[in-house]
Scaffold this motif. Structure first.
Motif, short mmCIF file in Angstrom:
data_model
loop_
_atom_site.label_atom_id
_atom_site.label_comp_id
_atom_site.label_asym_id
_atom_site.label_seq_id
_atom_site.Cartn_x
_atom_site.Cartn_y
_atom_site.Cartn_z
N CYS A 1775 0.84 -1.21 0.00
CA CYS A 1775 0.00 0.00 0.00
C CYS A 1775 0.87 1.25 0.00
O CYS A 1775 0.59 2.21 -0.73
N LEU A 1776 1.93 1.22 0.82
CA LEU A 1776 2.83 2.38 0.87
C LEU A 1776 3.51 2.62 -0.47
O LEU A 1776 3.63 3.75 -0.94
N TYR A 1777 3.96 1.50 -1.08
CA TYR A 1777 4.64 1.60 -2.38
C TYR A 1777 3.73 2.27 -3.42
O TYR A 1777 4.13 3.18 -4.13
N LYS A 1778 2.48 1.84 -3.40
CA LYS A 1778 1.52 2.41 -4.35
C LYS A 1778 1.25 3.87 -4.02
O LYS A 1778 1.10 4.72 -4.91
N TRP A 1779 1.18 4.17 -2.70
CA TRP A 1779 0.94 5.57 -2.26
C TRP A 1779 2.07 6.47 -2.75
O TRP A 1779 1.81 7.55 -3.30
N PHE A 1780 3.28 6.04 -2.50
CA PHE A 1780 4.44 6.88 -2.88
C PHE A 1780 4.52 7.06 -4.40
O PHE A 1780 4.79 8.16 -4.88
N THR A 1781 4.29 5.98 -5.16
CA THR A 1781 4.44 6.10 -6.63
C THR A 1781 3.33 6.93 -7.24
O THR A 1781 3.56 7.69 -8.17
N SER A 1782 2.12 6.83 -6.70
CA SER A 1782 1.01 7.57 -7.31
C SER A 1782 1.01 9.04 -6.91
O SER A 1782 0.58 9.90 -7.66
N SER A 1783 1.52 9.36 -5.67
CA SER A 1783 1.48 10.76 -5.22
C SER A 1783 2.79 11.49 -5.52
O SER A 1783 2.87 12.71 -5.36
N ASN A 1784 3.81 10.71 -5.94
CA ASN A 1784 5.14 11.30 -6.19
C ASN A 1784 5.71 12.01 -4.95
O ASN A 1784 6.47 12.96 -5.06
N LYS A 1785 5.29 11.54 -3.77
CA LYS A 1785 5.83 12.10 -2.50
C LYS A 1785 6.20 10.94 -1.59
O LYS A 1785 5.67 9.84 -1.75
N SER A 1786 7.08 11.21 -0.62
CA SER A 1786 7.45 10.13 0.32
C SER A 1786 7.04 10.54 1.75
O SER A 1786 7.80 10.42 2.69
N THR A 1787 5.82 11.09 1.87
CA THR A 1787 5.33 11.51 3.20
C THR A 1787 4.32 10.51 3.71
O THR A 1787 3.68 9.79 2.93
N CYS A 1788 4.14 10.47 5.01
CA CYS A 1788 3.18 9.56 5.65
C CYS A 1788 1.78 9.98 5.25
O CYS A 1788 1.45 11.17 5.27
N PRO A 1789 0.90 9.01 4.87
CA PRO A 1789 -0.46 9.36 4.45
C PRO A 1789 -1.26 10.06 5.55
O PRO A 1789 -2.17 10.83 5.25
N LEU A 1790 -0.89 9.80 6.84
CA LEU A 1790 -1.69 10.39 7.92
C LEU A 1790 -1.11 11.72 8.40
O LEU A 1790 -1.78 12.74 8.37
N CYS A 1791 0.15 11.70 8.88
CA CYS A 1791 0.71 12.92 9.50
C CYS A 1791 1.49 13.78 8.52
O CYS A 1791 1.96 14.86 8.88
N ARG A 1792 1.69 13.32 7.33
CA ARG A 1792 2.36 14.07 6.26
C ARG A 1792 3.83 14.36 6.53
O ARG A 1792 4.42 15.22 5.90
#
Length: 1796
Positions: A1775-1792
């Motif tokens: 899930c994290l891998y997909k989050w990072f690749t789709s948002s082009n960011k490496s921040t936490c989905p909750l606390c940013r």
């Protein structure tokens, strides 16, 4: 009769008014008065009674006979409309009443249909019923016969005829009221209507009675017609308010025209006695000015009818016309210039009748001011296009003119003739030959008439000749267009008539006058001819005209014959009538352009009768010719004038006399001719023509620049004509041929001789002579030695060929044109040229002389009508045939030449066979061609193309034979080609013995002798064996003979068919056919030569006898042919029975008898088989070792028993046990016969043969023996089997020997049958077996088999890459591989294969297992189906064992990777990659959805089979793995896109309708069997279902894919293009979804998987699964609904009962379950287990991943492990891998915060 009396004519009382109003209101009632309703076509306004009354008022005073008005002659009545229906006479039938009402309608279609219906009813109804209509018919007829629509008028007359035929004489009372209109109808301008009326009239009255009938009604007729002519107007005939003006006028004009013509018809038909009574009526008509105005009417039809009536009146009532002369004369004569083509013929007839009947007609018109100027203008304009009509009337008109009108004569005649000639110059006359002829004929007729009337009046005579005739001739000479009008013939005829008259009355004053006229003519005529010729640049047209005119004038009157159709011809009263044949003039003779032969014949006849010319013509004509000839030769000598030379040629052709040649020689008369011989020189001195020939003509012919010398050759013939005899001509021609004549001149001399019989007769001695013959032979030799056409620069090259063609093709009276000796020498030269072509290349042949030689020879053959061919011609014909019957590779001839050659030899053969009966029998061509054909097929090497060319040529030859009158010709020819028995035997023995392999393998034949190893590799694989060629050739000939029902002698038909069947059977039995075979079989099929078509060749009894004799004598293929014929139902088993009735005749056994019995076995009854078996069993006892192996010993009898047993002939267990005991006794007594663990190189074929039969028996024994075996018997069978297998294994090097290969096959078969037997044992059947048998089998025998076979498989596949299943050398593959499919997993794992590991190969498998995979998996690529299927079966048993090794190492594939993936076994995937490339080549270019049919056992078949089997293995492997492993494997498949490729290929391989063939018929069955419902049985030895293997396998793989990888298929489907999307959806929904849904629901119902805390139920009917999850107080109920296109569509999850769960949490869980079921590659139960696990973890306190809101990841089943250092929340790695690749960011989905 009418119910209401008709009032008198003219009255209109109240009754009548009421009646008419009744009609109108009836019409109104019929239309119901609805003004807004749809109206009938043509009825433009609604009807009402008011309008009807108005119309009635208007119609008062119309002619009697129309509706509403009575007549004074008879009581006609009418048919009332609807209101008065009750008053209609009861005699009128109700159907007739309806039809008669319809006839009063306005609509054309209604009237037309009603009239046709009326006609039909008149024919069909009884006479009495039809008679009832008669009172009402006259009024209807009188009105409707004048209808505007011509179809209605025609139909009316046709119906009237039918009425007449029915009522006959009962029509009489109504005739008077009908006849006027009936007569008008017969004069209808519309011809079909007029003819129909005439037919009706003729049906009513025979021709003799017609005048009588008209006389009876004459008063009524004239009254009606006069009323129409004098009283009617367009408005009274039609209603102005309803009928358009144009239609009204057209009807009026038609009625007037018909009335005028009807009056004429009445006048012509009435008897003379009746005319007087009508005189008063006509007087009143003629007194009316309205009548005379019709002569000036604007409508030409009316004018024409008027003038026709005037002619009839002049003819029939002349006295009345004389009285009306003052009106008739101006009316007719002043219209003389009317040039309407319709009016003109009638007008001129009227003119002639007027001037003839009315003598004083000229008193009432001014001829010179009013008539003659109009006439003059008309003829000056050439009759305005009507010369053919007007000009024939001019002479009669001229003859009737009184002198008072024509004075002064000279001026009148001059003006008249000048106008006539002026008319010729109009363009219209020039462009029309018939018009031109008409003017010229009129001119000469009138000129002769004027001359005849005015002889002695010199002034008029001079005017006629000098001012008219000579200028006219001069004009025509200048204009070739006018020469076609036959002027010259008219001139000749005119002169002939004057000469005849002058000769007849010699002393008469008239004759003297005519002589002066003729002298004057010739003097003036000579002047204009000389004038035309005496010019340096003479006008070509004028010169041509002079030539033609002189030719015509030279002909005497008797020879002037015309080929034109007969025309009327004027003969003057004082002339003698000519014979019929001489009445016409000959058409104008043409120059060179026209048919020279016809011209020649006419001229010849003219010459022969030149003495018939009158002296008055002969002398002036000869003088003129001499003068013109002298003038021409002067121009030629001085000015080289070509024009004058041509003129001279034509002149001499007609006037060849010594006198003319003497004139031509002129001054040069004394010069001496220098000729080769003295005789010629003397002849020249004596004969001026020969002298002129040598002095001038030869010089002209030698001029090289001259292109056309045809006219000079004509001069040559003119000169030769002056020789005294043929020998003089021959001497002259021989001399000039040797010395002077060029080739083109020689060609023309011969051509002209051929075109005229007289010329030919005069030069025959020269044509047949030596000089010409030698010259032609020399030129042939010279031409044929030219290397090619291009190399020659000689200008006359083509002329020489043309000359040869002419000489060879021209035959006169079935004789050669030249001497026969020279003719034959020419043919020989041409033959030599053709023979050389074989040595030349195609390029050389294209340029060679072959084409020209072909043309020459073709011309010769096609013209040799029934001439006997000489030997040299037959040799030439044979060479042509050979060139056409050989292929292009041998002859090197291009196609266009082959086509020419074919046409040439066919024309030659045609000549040959059409000789008088019997002469062809001596023909060398027939004998030599037959010998050549025989040698070609028996000894030469022919490939399929060459054979087809040969057969095509032979067919053409035979078809030509059929045209012969002798039916024996073809039969004799076939007989001469037919080989002898020994020749046939030799050809059969030369056939390669490869055919034996299949019958041996299939047990259809048994053999115990060495097969000769003639294989195709020893020969050229393209070359057909001689037996095939010979049988095909004779087959073709036989078919042609049968088609024409020609009987062949000496049983040739049966022999040919037998040999053809031998060829067919040989082809059918070959296992690996050579490349020529498909082409050969296809060729025979096109010729309809097949086993099935045997009946078409006639009675089969003699053939069957022949086949049985040969089978019993030789066996082998002959025996198989009989079996094949019975199998293909070409012959019935009843026909065969008599041949095997006596069983004793087959014993003692020979190879032939043995093979015959074996072939018949499948078709014998049980009783017959028992009889044969009974003969064999005693023979098996007590043999010596040698006897056991012989055919008439143990081997042969056991072979027969096996054949009977193979077709299940016995169920006698004791008998089988008995034979088994006999065989066991053989082992005890002669153990060395049994080939146990020995080297087969020393074994004899006899021993091999008996072993094969023993092994076969054991296999059949196992198959068919139902009684239990003793332990000793089992030991014997199993030990023998293993020993034979060891022999097989040890003798791999000898597999190429057929009997060794067969031994290996049957050994493997026995092992396979044993494996199958033990594999199929159930606990029930195991009880009947010895106690330790099964354990012995498993521990020893089975292991022994597989320990031999597994290494043997590896060895065989390693040594030979070509292991085609159909190849005999690989025959043992099938049973060996089938046996290997029974290998157990343990035996496979405990293999003794050499280690095979690949460096760098990633694997978790143990070495032993990896070796098996590395050894067997690559064999899925192997090009042999048995190997692929065996390998699949072995690997299939291993696949479930493999995933556990990856499971043990599962932790190493942790969350370190973003998207972890794991490959299935590497060796399997590498093979798959290779297969994908191969499949891309095969299927890549085919659109998805287009079904590809893979040919069984082809190379592509093996590739596709291997690919699909590999996928079955992968899917089996996948299914055996755990959920976590499946996620990793599916990720790997997604990355490689292998599954996508598979799915695309499957939709090219799966059939559109995957239904089992046999169940398609069972329409009543609700669920038909499909490839998705039935399990696939991949058998190796069973090949009947091979065509379905690939489609069924594809369906099976698709089924597995959908079942085990649903999520991946769904993903592919959703991302595919629309077309593919629809195809996949439609197919899956229709055939797969129901099956999968049912299986899924069933698996839920039968699931043994325990889910603590969760109850699962399934409902099959609604395709629902209901899961209830409960933990403590919480209850969750979920309903899972499967879609109709499951598993492609999304599975819907619906909520049921929910207790103790928050709404948000509930939604999350619903979403999770939906996600699991959609994205996990597994079953519903697995999805539910995963979801339950997820919920359990949630209750255990594990937090959700805050990206997917799920504890367990939906795809890789991992828990949230990656924690944020800031907020401490955990996430799934994926899930994290997909989050990072789709948002082009490496921040936490909750606390940013940045995620570390």
């Amino acid at each position: 009769m009418s119910p209401l009396p008709a009032p008198e004519a003219g009255s209109c009382g109240p009754a009548e008014s009421t009646r008419e109003l009744g009609v109108g209101s009836a019409a109104a009632a019929g239309t119901m008065g609805g003004k807004n309703k749809q109206r009938t076509k043509g009825n433009l306004r609604p009807s009402n009674s008011g309008r009807a009354a108005e119309l009635l008022a208007k119609e008062q005073g119309t002619v009697p006979g129309f509706i509403g008005f009575g007549t004074s002659h008879s009581d006609l009545g009418y048919v009332p409309a609807i209101q008065g229906a009750e008053e209609i006479d009861s005699l009128v039938d109700s159907d007739f009443r309806m039809v008669l009402r319809k006839l009063s309608k306005k609509d054309v279609t209604t009237k037309l249909k009603a009239m046709q219906e009326f006609g039909t009813m008149c024919t069909e109804r009884d006479t009495e019923i039809v008679k009832g209509v008669l009172p009402y018919w006259p009024r209807i007829f009188c009105k409707i016969s004048l209808d505007h629509d011509r179809r209605v008028r025609e139909a009316t007359q046709q119906a009237f005829e039918k009425l007449i035929l029915k009522v006959k004489k009962h029509l009489a009372p109504y005739l008077k009221s009908l006849m006027g209109y009936w007569l008008m109808a017969q004069c209808d301008p519309y011809s079909p209507a007029a003819f129909a009326a005439k037919d009706a009239f003729e049906a009513a009255f025979p021709p003799t009675k017609q005048p009588e009938a008209l006389a009876f009604c004459k008063d009524e007729i004239t009254t009606v017609l006069q009323d129409h002519l004098l009283k009617e107007t367009p408005d009274t005939l039609s209603d102005p308010q309803t009928v358009p003006e144009e239609e009204r006028e057209a009807k009026f004009y038609r009625v007037v025209t018909s009335s005028l013509l009807a009056l004429k018809k009445l006048l012509c038909l009435l008897p003379d006695s009746e005319l007087d009574s009508l005189e008063e009526k006509f007087k009143s008509l003629l007194s009316q000015n309205k009548f005379w105005k019709y002569g000036k009417h604007s409508v030409p039809q009316i004018r024409s009818a008027y003038f026709e009536l005037v002619s009839a009146l002049c003819q029939r009532i002349p006295q009345l016309m004389k009285e009306e002369a003052s009106k008739v004369s101006p009316s007719v004569l002043l219209s003389i210039d009317d040039s309407d083509p319709i009016v003109c013929p009638a007008l001129w007839e009227a003119v002639l009748y007027t001037v003839t009947t009315i003598e004083d007609c000229w008193l009432h018109v001014n001829a010179k001011k009013s008539v003659f100027p109009k006439l003059s203008t008309l003829i000056r304009e050439g009759g305005r296009g009507l010369a053919t009509v007007i000009h024939p009337y001019l002479l009669p008109f001229l003859s009737k003119l009184p002198q008072s009108v024509t004075d002064p004569k000279l001026d009148f005649f001059k003006n008249f003739l000048t106008s006539l000639v002026a008319g010729l110059s109009t363009e219209r006359i020039k462009s029309s030959g018939s018009e031109c002829s008409a003017v010229i004929a009129a001119f000469f007729e009138c000129l002769r008439f004027i001359m005849q009337q005015n002889l002695g009046e010199e002034e008029i005579e001079r005017m006629l000749v000098n001012d008219q005739l000579i200028p006219f001739v001069d004009t025509v000479l200048k204009d070739p267009v006018l020469q076609n009008g036959q002027l010259f013939h008219y001139l000749a005829e005119t002169l002939s008539s004057w000469e005849a008259k002058a000769d007849m009355d010699k002393d008469n004053h008239t004759a003297h006058g005519l002589e002066n006229v003729l002298l004057n003519f010739w003097e003036r005529f000579s002047e204009i001819c000389v004038e035309k010729i005496d010019e340096p640049e003479a006008d070509a047209k004028s010169v041509l005209g002079v030539c033609n005119l002189l030719q015509v004038l030279q002909k005497p009157k008797s020879s002037v014959k015309s080929n034109k159709r007969k025309n009327g011809k004027v003969r003057f009263a004082d002339e003698t009538p000519e014979p019929e044949s001489n009445k016409e003039n000959d058409q104008c003779m043409s120059s060179e352009g026209e048919n020279s032969e016809a011209t020649e014949l006419v001229l010849e006849s003219a010459r022969d009768s030149s003495d018939l010319l009158s002296p008055l013509r002969k002398k002036p004509l000869d003088d003129l010719v001499c003068k013109l000839a002298e003038m021409s030769i002067n121009y030629v000598n001085e000015k080289k004038s070509e024009q004058h030379l041509r003129f001279l040629s034509t002149l001499l052709d007609c006037f060849s006399s010594s006198q003319v040649f003497q004139v031509l020689l002129g001054v040069e008369n004394r010069s001496i001719v220098k000729a080769k011989s003295v005789a010629i020189a003397e002849l020249a001195q004596k004969n001026p023509a020969v002298k002129f020939l040598y002095g001038k003509v030869i010089g002209w012919l030698s001029e090289e620049q001259r292109k056309d010398s045809g006219f000079l050759v004509d001069i040559l013939y003119s000169a030769l004509r002056c020789c005294d005899n043929d020998m003089e001509r021959k001497d002259v021609l021989d001399d000039i041929t040797e010395e002077h004549l060029q080739w083109n001149s020689l060609l023309q001399v011969i051509e002209k001789a051929c075109s005229s019989s007289d010329k030919y007769a005069s030069v025959t001695p020269w044509l047949k002579g030596d000089v010409l013959g030698e010259k032609l032979v020399t030129v042939t030799d010279e031409l044929c030695n030219k290397k090619n056409l291009q190399s020659t620069s000689e200008p006359y090259f083509s002329e020489k060929w043309t000359l040869l063609k002419l000489v060879l093709s021209q035959h006169v009276k079935n004789d050669y044109l030249i001497g026969e000796v020279y003719f034959e020498r020419i043919i020989v030269k041409l033959h030599e040229t053709l023979y050389k072509t074989k040595t030349l290349s195609e390029a050389e042949n294209s340029d060679s002389l072959v084409s020209v030689v072909c043309d020459v020879v073709h011309k010769y053959f096609s013209s040799a009508k029934r001439c006997l061919l000489m030997p040299s011609s037959e040799d030439l014909l044979l060479t042509l045939f050979q060139l056409c019957a050989q292929s292009k590779e041998k002859t090197h001839l291009p196609d266009f030449l082959m086509c020419k050659l074919k046409n040439t030899w066919l024309s030659g053969v045609n000549v040959l066979v059409h000789h008088a009966s019997g002469t062809y029998k001596q023909s060398s061509f027939l004998r030599l061609s037959a010998l050549w054909l025989k040698s070609q097929v028996q000894s030469s090497s022919l490939d399929i193309t060459s054979l087809q060319v040969l057969l095509s040529a032979v067919e053409d030859l035979l078809i030509t034979f059929l045209e012969s009158e002798d039916p024996c010709l073809l039969a004799d020819y076939v007989g001469s080609i037919m080989p002898t028995n020994s020749e046939w035997e030799k050809m059969r023995q030369s056939l390669p013995t490869q055919w034996l392999h299949r019958p041996l393998l299939e047990g259809r034949l048994s053999l115990n002798c060495e097969c000769s190893k003639t294989d195709f590799k020893e020969q050229d694989a393209k070359t057909l064996p001689s037996h095939l060629c010979t049988s095909a050739l004779l087959g073709k000939m036989m078919l042609v003979a049968l088609k024409k029902k020609i009987t062949l002698e000496n049983n040739e038909l049966e022999k040919i068919i037998a040999e053809l069947l031998y060829s067919l059977q040989w082809c059918e039995e070959l296992d690996n056919p050579p490349i020529f075979l498909p082409g050969f079989c296809e060729m025979l099929q096109k010729m309809s030569i097949t086993f099935d078509n045997l009946r078409a060749f006639g009675d089969t009894s003699d053939l069957l006898q022949l086949l049985f004799n040969r089978s019993k004598e030789n066996g082998t293929l002959w025996s198989l042919i009989i079996a094949k014929l019975i199998l293909s139902r070409s012959i019935s088993s009843d026909e065969v029975k008599p041949h095997y009735k006596r069983k004793e005749s087959f014993f003692p056994l020979t190879e032939g008898n043995l093979h015959t019995i074996q072939s018949l076995c499948p078709f014998l009854s049980k009783e017959d088989k028992k009889e044969f078996s009974a003969q064999c069993i005693p023979a098996l006892l007590g043999w010596t070792k040698e006897d056991l192996c012989s055919i008439d010993g143990g081997f042969g009898h056991l072979a027969i028993f096996n054949s009977c047993l193979q077709t299940r002939s016995t169920d006698d267990g004791e008998l089988l046990h008995g034979i088994l005991k006999i065989i066991m006794s053989w082992k005890k007594e002669h153990e060395d016969i049994f080939l146990f663990s020995c080297n087969l190189s020393d074994a004899s074929p006899e021993v091999l043969g008996v072993n094969i039969e023993i092994i076969r028996f054991l296999s059949l024994f196992l198959k068919y023996c139902s009684s239990p075996l003793a332990e000793s018997e089992w030991d014997f069978i199993m030990c023998s089997m293993l020993a034979w297998l060891e022999t097989t294994n040890e003798n791999q090097a000898l597999y190429c020997v057929p009997l060794v290969q067969l031994f290996a096959c049957v050994s493997c078969d026995l092992a396979c049958d044993l494996s199958c037997f033990f594999d199929s044992i159930t606990p029930d059947t195991a009880g009947s077996l010895p106690i330790n048998l099964i354990s012995e089998w498993k521990e020893f025998f089975s292991r022994g088999i597989h320990s031999l076979f597994l290494p043997l498989l590896v060895t065989v596949t390693g040594e030979n890459k070509d292991l085609s299943e159909t190849s005999f050398k690989n025959a043992m593959l099938r049973p060996m591989c089938e046996t290997l499919t029974y290998i157990s997993k343990d035996q496979l794992l405990s293999h003794k294969l050499p280690a095979k590991l690949v460096t760098g190969q990633k694997t978790n498998l143990p070495e032993c297992l990896q070796t098996v995979l590395n050894t067997l998996v690559p064999l899925l690529l192997f090009q042999a189906r048995p190997v692929q299927i065996a390998v699949y079966h072995m690997l299939y048993k291993l696949m479930p064992e493999l995933p556990k090794y990856d499971q043990d190492n599962l932790k190493s594939y942790g969350d370190d990777e973003e998207e972890p993936a794991l490959s299935p076994p590497g060796v399997l995937m590498s093979v798959l990659n290779k297969q994908e490339d191969l499949l891309e080549n095969i299927l890549g270019c085919i659109p998805v959805g287009q079904i590809v049919t893979i040919k069984p056992l082809s190379e592509d078949f093996c590739y596709v089979l291997g690919y699909l089997l590999t996928w079955k293995l992968i899917l089996t492997f996948f299914k055996a793995a755990s959920s976590q492993l499946r996620a990793l494997y599916s990720m790997y498949l997604r990355k490689t896109k292998s599954l996508n490729k598979l799915l695309y290929h499957l939709f090219r391989l799966m059939p559109e309708n995957p239904t089992y063939g046999e169940t398609a018929v069972e329409a009543s069955n609700k669920d038909p069997k499909t490839f998705f419902t039935e399990e696939l049985q991949l058998s190796i030895r069973e090949t009947a279902t091979l065509p379905y293997h690939i489609p069924h396998l594809a369906c099976s793989v698709y089924h597995m894919t959908l079942k085990d990888l649903p999520a991946m298929v769904r993903l592919w489907w959703n991302s595919s293009e629309k077309r593919v999307f629809n195809i996949v959806d439609r197919f899956t929904s229709k055939y797969v979804s129901n099956v999968l849904s049912f299986q899924e629901i069933s698996s839920v119902q039968t699931s043994t998987q325990l889910l603590n805390g969760m109850a699962v139920k399934a409902r099959a009917t609604t395709r629902e699964v209901m899961a209830t999850y409960s933990i403590e107080d919480i209850v969750i109920e979920l309903i899972i609904q499967l879609p109709s296109n499951y598993p492609l569509g999304s599975i819907t999850v619906e909520s049921g009962k929910r207790v103790g769960v928050a709404v948000q949490q509930w939604r999350n869980w619903m979403l999770q379950l939906s996600t699991y079921l959609t994205h996990q590659n597994g079953s519903i139960m697995e999805g539910l287990a995963l979801w339950k696990n997820n919920v359990d973890k949630r209750f255990e306190g594990v937090e959700d991943c805050m990206i997917c809101f799920s504890v367990i990841h939906g795809f890789n089943y991992s828990l949230p492990k990656k924690a944020c250092r800031t907020c401490k929340k955990k996430f799934h790695s994926a899930c994290l891998y997909k989050w990072f690749t789709s948002s082009n960011k490496s921040t936490c989905p909750l606390c940013r915060e940045t995620f570390f």
